[in-house]
Structures are given as structure tokens and as C-alpha cells.
Scaffold this active site. Structure first.
Site, PDB file in Angstrom:
ATOM      1  N   GLY A 163       0.834  -1.332  -0.008  1.00 14.50           N
ATOM      2  CA  GLY A 163       0.050   0.062   0.000  1.00 14.50           C
ATOM      3  C   GLY A 163       0.604   1.249  -0.223  1.00 14.50           C
ATOM      4  O   GLY A 163       1.970   1.197   0.359  1.00 14.50           O
ATOM      5  N   THR A 164       0.307   2.552  -0.528  1.00  9.92           N
ATOM      6  CA  THR A 164       1.011   3.606  -0.711  1.00  9.92           C
ATOM      7  C   THR A 164       1.470   4.224   0.661  1.00  9.92           C
ATOM      8  O   THR A 164       0.537   4.238   1.650  1.00  9.92           O
ATOM      9  CB  THR A 164       0.484   4.661  -1.689  1.00  9.92           C
ATOM     10  OG1 THR A 164      -0.484   3.912  -2.677  1.00  9.92           O
ATOM     11  CG2 THR A 164       1.209   5.780  -2.175  1.00  9.92           C
ATOM     12  N   VAL A 165       2.696   4.778   0.602  1.00 10.85           N
ATOM     13  CA  VAL A 165       2.979   5.422   1.933  1.00 10.85           C
ATOM     14  C   VAL A 165       3.473   6.809   1.506  1.00 10.85           C
ATOM     15  O   VAL A 165       4.328   6.720   0.481  1.00 10.85           O
ATOM     16  CB  VAL A 165       4.054   4.891   2.807  1.00 10.85           C
ATOM     17  CG1 VAL A 165       4.643   5.680   3.954  1.00 10.85           C
ATOM     18  CG2 VAL A 165       3.873   3.326   3.105  1.00 10.85           C
TER      19      VAL A 165
END
Lengths: 249, 214
Positions: A35-37
Site C-alpha cells: 500500500g502507498t506510503v
């Protein structure tokens, strides 16, 4: 972009003929699939945000933290293999407390980033250790002001105004570049990060996600903490509204 | 010595003792009470360097607790238990931390007051003291403490005890601080002095009537 490294990708201590270490590149792929951070440095602090993809509806919201406090003044958001990330966080915590007990002041963020990067790099040097399958965005506030660093599985670390890792990093980076970070306060930054994460979330491929955000800024007394609930709700609402506007176009 | 604690909202007066250098009462401005986390306060008598070490342990403990960032925090009962383990373990290794500690606080409406000393003896009570306080002050407190003391009455009671200690303890200094711990937090007052009166007839001519004097 990627090539099959047949034969040269079996060990992290093997170079390929064109000078690449494939195991490290594969480790980076683990980060790219998570998932994007997002992390941004505003004028009065640092904001970190994580798109936590929810594997199952049975999971309690607020569990499986991806952003960890490393010391009072700094925190780390992890992308990639969560268990590897916990190990890096544990090491960073230990480095920070050790520095403080020896030198009597909180560890400068640059020093912390160096130590974390060295540790991650260490695990790319021996055949009996595998590289960490996670990238880390480290944000902190010391006497040189707020700073943002990113450490990749290869062990490189750079200082950034704004950066992102994970699935939606390309889109997120484009959005970050549009922001005027030097004039933004962290309050505004929280809203922007929420908008970015909601924006890059792929509704088709991944179902639900939970937004986790933290900050270190003047408003939080230069302590790293979760973004207060009311501000988080405000940010989520603004992000959803922005999404609807985009959809309406 | 002489730390006194009263369990009301938790009032406490620190000692009348400066930090000594041998038998010289050298450092009169040293604070021997410190807040611990959000809910508690610790006061120590005895060896100052050991108290500083204990504060370091507590700082580490509190940091570790804060890093969980989950809305929970260690309360006075937990901190007291931790300190008891530390003190008792050090005594068992014949390397004690030479302090008597008093630990009090309020968490979730629950008041707590406890003490632990260098050999690991620990207990909680409505009023505790260290050193001479145990002999001179606690009898007064046993008689006059009751459940519904207000903060002002509590301070008066403690000052009464401290006055006795000031008159009777040869190494006491007239400088004390009162602290108040409530659910909202900890407030430590500025140091102040007690009014004392030395105008007693016995002090005017101390050797009158003493054996061998003239």
C-alpha cells in the site's frame, strides 16, 4: 525495465554482468506491491500517511499499525513486508535510545537515518542474510527543524521534501510535486496527504483501505504522534469530497 | 529525609533536607521531587546520584510506554511496582540504590500513594514518609488524617508535620515545596519557608539548670 536475472539472482552476494544485484531489486518489488506510503515536509513539521490495505473485514480498525514512533521526536512509516518493517523499527528505537544515553540529547534525524540505512545495507552484504523487503519513510523534528528521509531496501537513504513508496507512488509523487510545501502548515499538509492517498487508491484492484496518519510538528509540541482524531476525520471528509469532485468531471 | 505524602488529591511536601556533602548541608536548591509521566510524582531521599539514576530508568520506562502510542499510559501503581522490583533486585545483588522513594499519583480517578526503600520494603498507605518523618510526622498524621481532607487542610497538616521536623531534625533546612496531583496533572509549588519561632525561654539561656554549668 526489469529483466530476468537467470543465474545471477540466486544470492545477494552475486553481481550480474551488467552490475546489478538482483536480489536487492526483487526486495524493492516487495515494497512496490504494498500500500502507498506518503511523507511530506511542511514548513512547521512532517506529515506521514499510509494507505493500509485491509486484508479482511474481520480486522479491527486501528490495528496493524504501519506508522511507528521511534523516539519522542521521530516516527517511521513502513511499506512492504510488515514483519521486516517491525525489525527495522526495533533497531531504530534501540539506536535512538542508545544515542540519547551516550550523548544526552535526542538523536538528530540525519544520524538516525544514517544508522537505519547502514543497518538495512548490512543485510545486503551477506549470503546468509536476506535483504529487508521493506522501505521506510522516516520523519523527525530536531534542532535543525523538521526533516524527512527515506530508506530503501538497498540501504540508500536520501532526504526529501516529499516522497512516496508503494503501489501508487508515481501518481502520489506527481501530486506532491504540485504542492507548495514550503508555505504549507502541517494542518493543511494532513488534508493534502489524505487527498493524495484517497486519490491514488485503486478502487478496482484493492477493495477497502484504512488511512493512518501521523505528524511531528510545532502543534504537536515537536512530538511524534497520531494525527488527532478530529483532524483525521476532517481530512478524510475533505479527501472524499475532492474525489467526488474529480469523479463528477 | 522527611518526605511526606498525604492521600487526598495527593499533596506532598518535599523534604526539608538539602543535598549533603558529607555532613555539610551543601546544595539547598536541589529538587527531590519529579513528575513521572502524566499521572505520577516521585520523591526521593538519600543518595542523589542514585535518584538521578532512578529518574533515568523511569525516563526509559516512560519512553517505551509512550512509543506504543495507543492511548494507554503507566499509572502510579505500575510505576511503584516497577520501582519495587528495581530496588529489591539491587538489594539482592548487594548493590542497592541508596534511596527511600515515595510515589503517588492519580489515574482514572483512583488515587495511589506508595513507598519503597533501599531494601525493597514497599507498601501503600494514606500517608507515607521517609526517614525522620516516619517517627515524628506519621503519628500526627495517624491522628489527624481523614478521608475528606481538602487540599488546603492537607497542606496545613503537612506543614504542621514539617514544622515539627524542622525544629527537631538537626540537618533540616527551612525550604520546602508542596505538590498537588489531580486527574488533570501535577503542579509543584515554588520553594517556600515555614514560619518558625525560636523565642522560647529555654533557648535564651540554654545552659541554665544544666548539670555542670554555671
Amino acid at each position: 525495465m526489469s529483466s530476468i536475472g537467470t543465474g545471477y539472482d540466486l544470492s545477494v552476494t552475486t553481481f550480474s554482468p551488467d552490475g546489478r544485484v538482483f536480489q536487492i531489486e526483487y526486495a524493492a518489488k516487495a515494497v512496490d506491491n504494498s500500500g502507498t506510503v506518503v511523507g511530506i515536509k511542511c514548513k512547521d513539521g512532517v506529515v506521514l500517511g499510509v494507505e493500509k490495505l485491509i486484508a479482511s473485514k474481520m480486522m479491527l480498525p486501528g490495528s496493524n499499525r504501519r506508522i511507528h514512533a521511534v523516539h519522542r521526536h521521530s516516527g517511521m512509516a513502513v511499506a512492504g513486508l510488515a514483519a521486516d518493517g517491525r525489525q527495522i523499527v526495533a533497531r531504530a528505537k534501540s539506536e535512538a535510545t542508545n544515542y540519547e544515553s551516550v550523548y544526552g540529547e535526542p538523536i538528530p534525524v540525519k544520524e538516525l537515518a544514517d544508522r537505519v540505512a547502514s543497518y538495512v545495507h548490512l543485510c545486503t552484504l551477506y549470503w546468509w542474510l536476506r535483504p529487508f523487503g521493506c522501505g521506510v519513510i522516516l520523519g523527525g523534528y530536531d534542532r535543525d527543524g523538521p526533516q524527512l528521509y527515506m530508506v530503501e531496501p538497498s540501504g540508500v537513504s536520501h532526504r526529501y521534501f516529499g516522497t512516496s513508496i508503494g503501489k501508487g507512488r508515481q501518481a502520489a509523487k506527481t501530486e506532491i510535486e504540485k504542492l507548495k510545501l514550503s508555505e504549507m502548515t502541517c494542518r493543511q499538509g494532513v488534508i493534502e496527504v489524505a487527498k493524495i492517498i484517497y486519490g491514488v487508491h485503486d478502487e478496482a484492484k484493492d477493495k477497502a483501505f484504512e488511512l493512518e496518519m501521523s505528524w511531528v510538528c510545532d502543534e504537536s509540541n515537536r512530538q511524534h504522534q497520531k494525527v488527532p482524531d478530529d483532524l483525521l476525520e476532517e481530512a478524510k471528509a475533505a479527501a472524499k469530497a475532492a474525489l467526488e469532485e474529480m469523479d463528477a468531471d | 529525609m522527611a518526605f511526606l505524602w498525604l492521600l487526598i488529591w495527593e499533596v506532598r511536601s518535599p523534604s526539608l533536607h538539602p543535598c549533603s556533602y558529607g555532613s555539610t548541608l551543601r546544595y539547598k536548591g536541589v529538587e527531590r521531587m519529579k513528575p513521572v509521566g502524566k499521572h505520577s510524582l516521585i520523591g526521593a531521599s538519600g543518595e542523589l546520584s542514585d535518584f538521578q539514576e532512578i529518574l533515568r530508568y523511569l525516563d526509559e520506562l516512560m519512553l517505551y510506554d509512550n512509543l506504543w502510542d495507543n492511548g494507554n499510559s503507566l499509572g502510579p501503581k505500575e510505576v511503584h511496582n516497577y520501582l519495587t522490583r528495581v530496588m529489591y533486585n539491587r538489594r539482592n545483588q548487594f548493590n542497592p540504590l541508596w534511596n527511600s522513594l515515595v510515589l503517588g499519583g492519580v489515574k482514572n480517578g483512583q488515587k495511589y500513594l506508595g513507598t519503597v526503600n533501599m531494601i525493597g520494603v514497599h507498601y501503600e498507605d494514606n500517608h507515607v514518609a521517609t526517614g525522620f518523618g516516619n517517627h515524628l510526622a506519621r503519628p500526627i498524621l495517624r491522628d489527624e488524617w481523614h478521608e475528606n481532607l481538602s487540599f488546603e487542610d492537607g497542606v496545613k497538616l503537612l506543614e504542621k508535620c514539617m514544622r515539627v521536623l524542622l525544629y527537631r531534625d538537626r540537618s533540616a533546612v527551612n525550604k520546602l515545596q508542596a505538590t498537588n496531583i489531580t486527574e488533570e496533572g501535577v503542579t509543584i509549588s515554588q520553594p517556600y519557608a515555614l514560619k518558625t519561632s525560636w523565642n522560647l525561654a529555654a533557648f535564651k539561656n540554654p545552659t541554665v539548670g544544666a548539670e555542670g554549668s554555671w
